[in-house]
Every structure is written in structure tokens, then in C-alpha cells.
Scaffold this active site. Structure first.
Site, mmCIF file in Angstrom:
data_model
loop_
_atom_site.group_PDB
_atom_site.id
_atom_site.type_symbol
_atom_site.label_atom_id
_atom_site.label_comp_id
_atom_site.label_asym_id
_atom_site.label_seq_id
_atom_site.Cartn_x
_atom_site.Cartn_y
_atom_site.Cartn_z
ATOM 1 N N HIS A 143 16.633 40.171 -31.523
ATOM 2 C CA HIS A 143 16.370 38.767 -31.213
ATOM 3 C C HIS A 143 16.826 38.471 -29.792
ATOM 4 C CE1 HIS A 143 15.475 37.877 -35.413
ATOM 5 N NE2 HIS A 143 16.571 38.537 -35.747
ATOM 6 N N ALA A 188 34.323 54.060 -42.934
ATOM 7 C CA ALA A 188 33.891 52.908 -43.720
ATOM 8 C C ALA A 188 34.131 51.621 -42.945
ATOM 9 C CB ALA A 188 34.642 52.871 -45.050
#
Length: 217
Positions: A143, A188
Site C-alpha cells: 500500500h 517464533a
């Protein structure tokens, strides 16, 4: 010669790669390929009629097959993606609830994609592991944000295919928006916004390299 009193017996295990097992799996794969043909045909039909909506159509297909649970779901997803994606290699496993946002995706052999992942424009190398809830974004410029007089959703952006190398492990909840080199580990929850070199261990937000695999102590 007498046996040692504490010797443990040798247990012979069946070889799961016996020809009979391979034949059964091949038969199951063939059945699910047939079942996948209408779904793949629906995608290709709509993609040819409305090319600008091809990604939206792919997302609908992915949502549909992503809801099939268990082993049957795994077979169905693999069959559908072999017929729709740019490439879907042998032995691929795609988990429940995972969405593939575009057919412009290449998945190598032996790749595991955990449950509830979101895969954008990406190339995934052989033998790579993606934990649950991993997101592969098509770059960092989807965007435009430069103008304040136009809503962000109306500003032009760009998508690019990121490359995740072979033998990579990406931990649960990581967000990857740039390339990851071969044999790297992404911790993670990490957020990758810049390229990660080969054999790196990277963690954090933004992800930073903290070690090199194979470098010793």
C-alpha cells in the site's frame, strides 16, 4: 557364543516405504486429484474470464479447501494446489485453515506449512518448515502511504515475490516480508523486514541475526 544377559532384543520395524504402501498412497493421491479437478477448473475458468480477480478467486478456493480437516484435508489441499499454483512439489503438507492468497506461489518438495498460515507472493524452497500462524507477505510496499488526501486503500502499491530458501525453519507467528536464505532459522514471532543471509538464526522485531548455523562455538 552366549548372549549378553543385559542385551536388548533387536526389533525389526516395517519399512513404510514398501512398494505396497507407495501404491496405496499413489492410488489415494489419484482419487483426490480427480476430486480436485472441479475446484481447479472453477478457479482457472474464473481466472481466465476475469484475470484482475484471479487472486480473489484463488483466495476463495484456498478458504474452501482449508476447512477440510485431518488427513483427507491434507490430501485434498495438495491435489488442488498442484493443479492451481505455479508449483507445488512432492510431499507437500498444508495445514488446516491456511490461506494461499495467489496462484503466483511456488512450493518446493517436502515443504511443511502449518495450520492457519497466510501465504502471499512467495517462493518456498525444498524441505522448509513453517510453523503455525506464519505470514509470508509480498514485500513491504503493498500500500502506498505518501499522500494524505487519498485513503491508503486507494493508493497504488506493489507486490513482489519473496524467496524463502531451502531447509529453512520459520517459527510460529513469524511475519516474513523479505527474503530468507537457505538453511536459516527464524524465531517464533519474528518480523523479517530485510533480507536474511544463508545459515542465519534471526529473532525479534525487527528480526536481527544472532548466530550463524554451522559456525561452531
Amino acid at each position: 557364543m552366549t548372549a549378553e544377559p543385559n542385551a536388548r532384543p533387536v526389533v525389526q520395524r516395517a519399512d513404510t516405504r514398501l512398494p505396497v504402501g507407495g501404491m496405496v498412497k499413489g492410488g489415494v493421491e489419484a482419487i483426490f486429484t480427480v476430486l480436485a479437478l472441479p475446484i481447479a477448473g472453477w478457479y482457472h475458468g474464473w481466472a481466465s474470464i476475469a484475470p484482475s480477480r484471479a487472486d480473489v478467486t484463488m483466495q476463495g478456493v484456498s478458504q474452501l479447501v482449508g476447512l477440510v480437516p485431518g488427513v483427507l484435508g491434507g490430501f485434498l489441499r495438495r491435489a488442488v494446489y498442484r493443479l492451481t499454483l505455479r508449483r507445488c512439489g512432492a510431499g507437500v503438507s498444508v495445514g488446516f485453515g491456511t490461506i494461499i492468497a495467489t496462484a503466483d506461489v511456488e512450493i518446493g518438495d517436502g515443504v511443511y506449512i502449518g495450520p492457519f498460515c497466510n501465504i502471499g507472493h512467495a517462493v518456498i524452497g525444498d524441505d522448509t518448515l513453517l510453523g503455525s500462524n506464519v505470514t509470508l507477505l509480498g514485500g513491504t510496499r503493498q500500500h502506498g502511504i505518501s499522500r494524505l488526501d487519498i485513503p491508503i486503500r486507494h493508493q497504488p502499491g506493489e507486490y513482489r515475490r519473496i524467496r524463502v530458501g531451502r531447509d529453512v525453519w520459520i517459527g510460529n507467528g513469524a511475519i516474513v516480508a523479505d527474503d530468507v536464505g537457505d538453511q536459516s532459522v527464524i524465531g517464533a514471532g519474528a518480523v523479517v523486514t530485510k533480507p536474511i543471509p544463508e545459515r542465519s538464526v534471526a529473532v525479534g522485531n525487527p528480526a536481527r541475526v544472532i548466530a550463524e548455523r554451522g559456525a561452531g562455538d
